[in-house]
Design an enzyme around this catalytic site. Structure first.
Site, short mmCIF file in Angstrom:
data_model
loop_
_atom_site.label_atom_id
_atom_site.label_comp_id
_atom_site.label_asym_id
_atom_site.label_seq_id
_atom_site.Cartn_x
_atom_site.Cartn_y
_atom_site.Cartn_z
N LYS A 13 20.91 20.27 51.02
CA LYS A 13 21.37 19.83 52.35
C LYS A 13 20.56 20.49 53.47
O LYS A 13 20.09 19.84 54.39
CB LYS A 13 22.87 20.14 52.54
CG LYS A 13 23.76 19.56 51.45
CD LYS A 13 25.22 19.89 51.66
CE LYS A 13 25.58 21.36 51.61
NZ LYS A 13 25.39 22.01 50.30
N ARG A 85 34.46 20.97 55.21
CA ARG A 85 34.49 21.36 53.80
C ARG A 85 35.90 21.31 53.22
O ARG A 85 36.09 21.64 52.04
CB ARG A 85 34.00 22.79 53.69
CG ARG A 85 32.75 22.93 52.84
CD ARG A 85 32.22 24.27 53.17
NE ARG A 85 31.39 24.86 52.21
CZ ARG A 85 30.11 25.14 52.45
NH1 ARG A 85 29.54 24.76 53.56
NH2 ARG A 85 29.42 25.79 51.57
N ARG A 124 16.03 30.21 44.99
CA ARG A 124 15.91 30.04 46.45
C ARG A 124 15.50 31.35 47.14
O ARG A 124 15.97 32.42 46.80
CB ARG A 124 17.25 29.59 47.03
CG ARG A 124 17.22 29.58 48.55
CD ARG A 124 18.33 28.78 49.16
NE ARG A 124 19.65 29.27 48.83
CZ ARG A 124 20.75 28.64 49.16
NH1 ARG A 124 20.70 27.50 49.82
NH2 ARG A 124 21.92 29.14 48.81
N ARG A 150 19.51 35.27 49.24
CA ARG A 150 20.84 35.36 49.83
C ARG A 150 21.79 36.15 48.93
O ARG A 150 21.70 36.05 47.71
CB ARG A 150 21.40 33.94 50.04
CG ARG A 150 21.24 33.48 51.46
CD ARG A 150 21.56 32.04 51.65
NE ARG A 150 22.86 31.62 51.16
CZ ARG A 150 23.34 30.38 51.35
NH1 ARG A 150 22.63 29.49 52.00
NH2 ARG A 150 24.52 30.04 50.88
N ARG A 161 31.29 29.42 43.79
CA ARG A 161 31.06 28.44 44.86
C ARG A 161 31.18 27.01 44.34
O ARG A 161 31.70 26.13 45.02
CB ARG A 161 29.69 28.68 45.50
CG ARG A 161 29.67 29.90 46.41
CD ARG A 161 28.28 30.42 46.66
NE ARG A 161 27.44 29.49 47.39
CZ ARG A 161 26.10 29.54 47.37
NH1 ARG A 161 25.48 30.46 46.65
NH2 ARG A 161 25.40 28.70 48.08
P1 AP5 Z 1 19.08 24.20 50.06
O1 AP5 Z 1 18.48 23.14 50.93
O2 AP5 Z 1 19.10 25.60 50.56
O3 AP5 Z 1 20.54 23.75 49.56
P2 AP5 Z 1 21.91 23.62 50.35
O4 AP5 Z 1 22.56 22.35 49.86
O5 AP5 Z 1 21.71 23.75 51.81
O6 AP5 Z 1 22.67 24.85 49.70
P3 AP5 Z 1 23.54 26.05 50.32
O7 AP5 Z 1 23.70 27.04 49.19
O8 AP5 Z 1 22.98 26.57 51.59
O9 AP5 Z 1 24.86 25.34 50.55
P4 AP5 Z 1 26.23 25.96 50.57
O10 AP5 Z 1 26.99 24.76 50.99
O11 AP5 Z 1 26.73 26.63 49.37
O12 AP5 Z 1 26.06 27.20 51.54
P5 AP5 Z 1 26.38 27.43 53.07
O13 AP5 Z 1 25.30 28.22 53.65
O14 AP5 Z 1 26.78 26.13 53.72
O15 AP5 Z 1 18.29 24.13 48.65
C1 AP5 Z 1 18.55 25.06 47.60
C2 AP5 Z 1 17.23 25.45 46.91
O16 AP5 Z 1 16.69 24.31 46.25
C3 AP5 Z 1 16.12 25.91 47.88
O17 AP5 Z 1 15.40 26.93 47.26
C4 AP5 Z 1 15.23 24.67 48.08
O18 AP5 Z 1 13.87 25.02 48.34
C5 AP5 Z 1 15.38 23.97 46.73
N1 AP5 Z 1 15.39 22.51 46.85
C6 AP5 Z 1 15.99 21.76 47.81
N2 AP5 Z 1 15.83 20.44 47.55
C7 AP5 Z 1 15.10 20.37 46.39
C8 AP5 Z 1 14.64 19.27 45.61
N3 AP5 Z 1 14.87 17.99 45.95
N4 AP5 Z 1 13.93 19.56 44.46
C9 AP5 Z 1 13.69 20.86 44.10
N5 AP5 Z 1 14.11 21.94 44.82
C10 AP5 Z 1 14.82 21.69 45.94
O19 AP5 Z 1 27.72 28.29 52.97
C11 AP5 Z 1 27.72 29.65 52.53
C12 AP5 Z 1 29.13 30.22 52.64
O20 AP5 Z 1 29.57 30.18 54.01
C13 AP5 Z 1 30.23 29.46 51.87
O21 AP5 Z 1 30.30 29.87 50.53
C14 AP5 Z 1 31.48 29.82 52.69
O22 AP5 Z 1 31.94 31.12 52.38
C15 AP5 Z 1 30.97 29.85 54.12
N6 AP5 Z 1 31.09 28.55 54.80
C16 AP5 Z 1 30.08 27.77 55.27
N7 AP5 Z 1 30.57 26.65 55.83
C17 AP5 Z 1 31.92 26.71 55.71
C18 AP5 Z 1 32.98 25.84 56.07
N8 AP5 Z 1 32.75 24.65 56.68
N9 AP5 Z 1 34.26 26.23 55.79
C19 AP5 Z 1 34.51 27.41 55.20
N10 AP5 Z 1 33.56 28.28 54.81
C20 AP5 Z 1 32.27 27.93 55.07
#
Ligand code: AP5
Length: 205
Positions: A13, A85, A124, A150, A161
């Site tokens: 994403k 979420r 990542r 991270r 997660r």
């Molecule tokens: P990446 O693009 O980083 O993936 P992502 O979907 O953004 O994954 P996240 O881990 O950031 O999502 P998340 O939802 O768990 O975390 P968030 O920060 O929102 O890609 C991942 C890897 O794959 C990278 O290395 C990339 O290079 C590679 N890649 C990408 N596309 C590829 C492809 N097509 N082919 C090959 N490789 C590829 O949340 C973190 C924490 O914050 C949560 O656990 C929670 O505690 C809190 N939080 C955040 N938002 C909320 C909310 N709305 N409500 C409550 N708590 C929240």
């Protein structure tokens, strides 16, 4: 135009949102990035959020909704990455948008199997200065660039997660399907292929 990016951790994403921001002028709002920034700055929100994030759990809805209320722009093309979420958050967002005569235009669901998620998250790496996302195998950082991993990309937290995603976030798939604005993207493809599919689903060339 408000677009929601929905999908499991590591689905890509953030990667796609960064590209849409730089090439198509979207405003990228990532709740994960905002929370990590708050943790880094040591704000009250950061202090409260950190314990949940380290455990791979969701931060309470009231804190997240208040944060989004402050950040949501009144106009422009916006990607909400990682928000909503929970069904509660989705209802709060609908209410917020109703008040400004707006609505969620499209929800892009990133579909990808767990094995791929685990491989993507464990490889990542992040540039701490710009927040740009890399992968040691699929998108290696430039030579000499100092990147970090991270805290929540450790195997046991990744599993938690994924469990949290299934229990608390997946119900949003039905929520948006019923509203008729859900678009599913095969996120197991290469980044370029996923990007092209998203542009088509959004009707952008
Ligand atoms: P990446 O693009 O980083 O993936 P992502 O979907 O953004 O994954 P996240 O881990 O950031 O999502 P998340 O939802 O768990 O975390 P968030 O920060 O929102 O890609 C991942 C890897 O794959 C990278 O290395 C990339 O290079 C590679 N890649 C990408 N596309 C590829 C492809 N097509 N082919 C090959 N490789 C590829 O949340 C973190 C924490 O914050 C949560 O656990 C929670 O505690 C809190 N939080 C955040 N938002 C909320 C909310 N709305 N409500 C409550 N708590 C929240």
């Amino acid at each position: 135009m408000i677009v929601v990016f929905l999908g499991p951790p590591g689905a890509g994403k953030g990667t796609q949102a960064q590209r849409l921001a730089s090439e198509k002028g979207f405003i990228h709002i990532s709740t994960g990035d905002l929370l990590r920034e708050a943790v880094k700055r040591g704000t009250l929100l950061g202090l409260k959020a950190k314990e949940y994030m380290d455990r791979g759990e969701l931060v309470p809805d009231d804190l997240i909704v208040a944060m989004i209320k402050e950040k949501l722009p009144k106009e422009g093309r916006v990607i909400l990455d990682g928000f909503p979420r929970t069904v509660n958050q989705a209802q709060a967002l609908d209410k917020m948008l109703e008040e400004i005569n707006d609505k969620v235009e499209k929800v892009i669901l990133f579909e990808v199997p767990d094995e791929i998620v685990i491989e993507r998250l464990s490889g990542r790496r992040i540039d701490p200065k710009t927040g740009k996302v890399y992968h040691i195998k699929y998108n290696p950082p430039p030579k000499g660039l100092k990147v970090i991993q991270r805290d929540d990309d450790r195997e046991e937290v990744i599993k938690k997660r994924l469990e949290v995603y299934r229990k608390q976030t997946q119900p949003l798939v039905d929520y948006y399907r019923q509203k008729g604005n859900l678009e599913v993207v095969d996120a197991s493809q290469s980044p370029d292929e996923v990007y092209r599919e998203i542009l088509t689903k959004l009707g952008i060339s």
